[in-house]
Design a protein around this motif. Structure first.
Motif, mmCIF file in Angstrom:
data_model
loop_
_atom_site.group_PDB
_atom_site.id
_atom_site.type_symbol
_atom_site.label_atom_id
_atom_site.label_comp_id
_atom_site.label_asym_id
_atom_site.label_seq_id
_atom_site.Cartn_x
_atom_site.Cartn_y
_atom_site.Cartn_z
ATOM 1 N N THR A 62 0.812 -1.210 0.000
ATOM 2 C CA THR A 62 0.000 0.000 0.000
ATOM 3 C C THR A 62 0.847 1.262 0.000
ATOM 4 O O THR A 62 0.595 2.202 -0.763
ATOM 5 N N TYR A 63 1.867 1.312 0.848
ATOM 6 C CA TYR A 63 2.695 2.511 0.975
ATOM 7 C C TYR A 63 3.368 2.855 -0.354
ATOM 8 O O TYR A 63 3.285 3.982 -0.845
ATOM 9 N N SER A 94 -1.077 -3.028 4.865
ATOM 10 C CA SER A 94 -1.750 -1.762 5.178
ATOM 11 C C SER A 94 -0.885 -0.542 4.952
ATOM 12 O O SER A 94 -1.388 0.579 4.915
ATOM 13 N N LEU A 126 -1.634 8.854 6.506
ATOM 14 C CA LEU A 126 -2.186 7.516 6.316
ATOM 15 C C LEU A 126 -2.976 7.154 7.568
ATOM 16 O O LEU A 126 -2.415 7.008 8.654
ATOM 17 N N SER A 131 -5.972 3.983 4.382
ATOM 18 C CA SER A 131 -5.328 2.727 4.046
ATOM 19 C C SER A 131 -6.309 1.770 3.388
ATOM 20 O O SER A 131 -5.993 1.150 2.354
ATOM 21 N N PHE A 146 -5.211 -1.462 9.274
ATOM 22 C CA PHE A 146 -4.106 -0.549 9.572
ATOM 23 C C PHE A 146 -3.735 -0.684 11.044
ATOM 24 O O PHE A 146 -4.610 -0.714 11.913
#
Length: 374
Positions: A62-63, A94, A126, A131, A146
């Motif tokens: 995700t990041y 997440s 975030l 997320s 998350f």
């Protein structure tokens, strides 16, 4: 509509289980290892080659994907499956671990984590809701809640506070996922147990997650430097605190002998960058332990890494040459071999559990794998 999520346990051996997870994009055989496709690609591999190693599911991050090329852009282009060419299930993490480990400046609050991109310094927030939104835009099949990760060396007060916040974020993650419309109807969401190496904190976390009710549960906060002995000590109790009828996922693990020991303790799913990262750095995993292809002793050895490996047509001498020369093909071949080997280990574990012979199989595996160290 095809099946959203169904976990079936076909056989058990001690705490170990083997079975399947049925989802709309395919069936995942467990215990399962998920190759890591951080930025929408399993490095040095094409999707069909990843599938040919035996992988049923891969992981996306995700990041990294929110920063480049951007979740909204991926959604506009048809979602991560169409964008990357992988048509099987994808689990997305997440982003919490990367936010806290890669970003130089972060500020944690109840809202989420404010951070600056490691790419260009741009500011982001975030939160649990964001997320989940990113994972929905990517089209993830298995979404992760998350959470907040702190080092296992932190004080118990710090660990407790992070665990409790993670459970509040887990509830918010669940609510955001449930509000995801058509995506939620075809995907699943896993909660993440926290609590470092403290059995009481782990139990409190598990109880909170079970109250929220997720499709599966991850054991988080391990494989962060505590060592195998401490990790196994935690896994002696942590999986048993979670719902036995749902999958258990150990995040970020690991070395082949880590995986074998974790399966013996009741874990069903794994992911790790190790087989791909090692392949790019000249290390191959074999039944006889890790092999460093940079070592001069392989310079004139024509034998294969493994006669059954998909790269058996190239001898050790050629792999040594490619590695020493920094040739791209070396990274490609060793990555392919490592992912194949990991899937062979998973297949061996599944077969041994089905046959009721896991203890003998695991003992033989460890004796052979560590023989070179003796």
């Amino acid at each position: 509509m095809s099946e959203r999520f169904r976990f079936t346990i076909a056989a058990t051996d001690g705490k170990a289980r083997t079975g399947t997870i049925a989802m709309r994009r395919g069936v995942i055989r467990t215990p399962a290892f998920m190759p890591v496709g951080t930025a929408g690609t399993v490095k040095a591999m094409r999707p069909a080659e990843v599938r040919d190693t035996g992988a049923d599911i891969i992981l996306g991050n995700t990041y990294h994907l929110m920063l480049r090329p951007g979740a909204e852009r991926v959604a506009k282009l048809g979602g991560l499956h169409a964008f990357s060419g992988w048509d099987r299930p994808i689990l997305t993490d997440s982003g919490g671990y990367q936010v806290m480990s890669l970003s130089a400046l972060t500020k944690r609050s109840e809202d989420g984590v404010a951070f600056k991109s490691h790419l260009d310094g741009s500011a982001h927030l975030l939160s649990p809701e964001r997320s989940i939104e990113i994972q929905r835009l990517l089209g993830s099949d298995i979404v992760m809640a998350f959470d907040e990760l702190v080092p296992t060396t932190s004080t118990r007060d710090v660990q407790a506070a992070a665990m409790e916040r993670s459970m509040r974020w887990a509830r918010r993650s669940r609510a955001a996922f449930d509000g995801g419309g058509a995506h939620a109807e075809g995907a699943a969401i896993f909660g993440i147990q926290q609590g470092a190496l403290d059995e009481g904190l782990r139990k409190a976390s598990a109880d909170a997650l079970l109250d929220i009710d997720f499709d599966g549960y991850a054991v988080g906060g391990l494989a962060v430097g505590e060592g195998q002995e401490a990790m196994f000590a935690c896994l002696d109790y942590a999986p048993g605190q979670l719902d036995a009828e749902k999958p258990r996922y150990l995040m970020g693990v690991g070395k082949p002998d880590d995986i074998v020991g974790a399966v013996e303790r009741g874990i069903d799913m794994f992911d790790c960058v190790l087989p791909t990262r090692s392949g790019r750095n000249g290390q191959a995993f074999t039944w006889n332990g890790p092999v460093n292809l940079r070592n001069a002793k392989w310079a004139e050895d024509l034998s294969p890494l493994d006669p059954d490996s998909p790269i058996a047509g190239w001898g050790m001498a050629y792999l040594h040459h490619l590695t020493k020369s920094g040739e791209m093909l070396g990274a490609m071949l060793l990555t392919q071999h490592n992912l194949w080997f990991y899937q062979q280990v998973m297949a061996g574990l599944r077969d041994a559990i089905s046959a009721g012979s896991l203890t003998a199989w695991a003992t033989a595996f460890r004796e052979r794998y560590h023989a070179a160290k003796a």
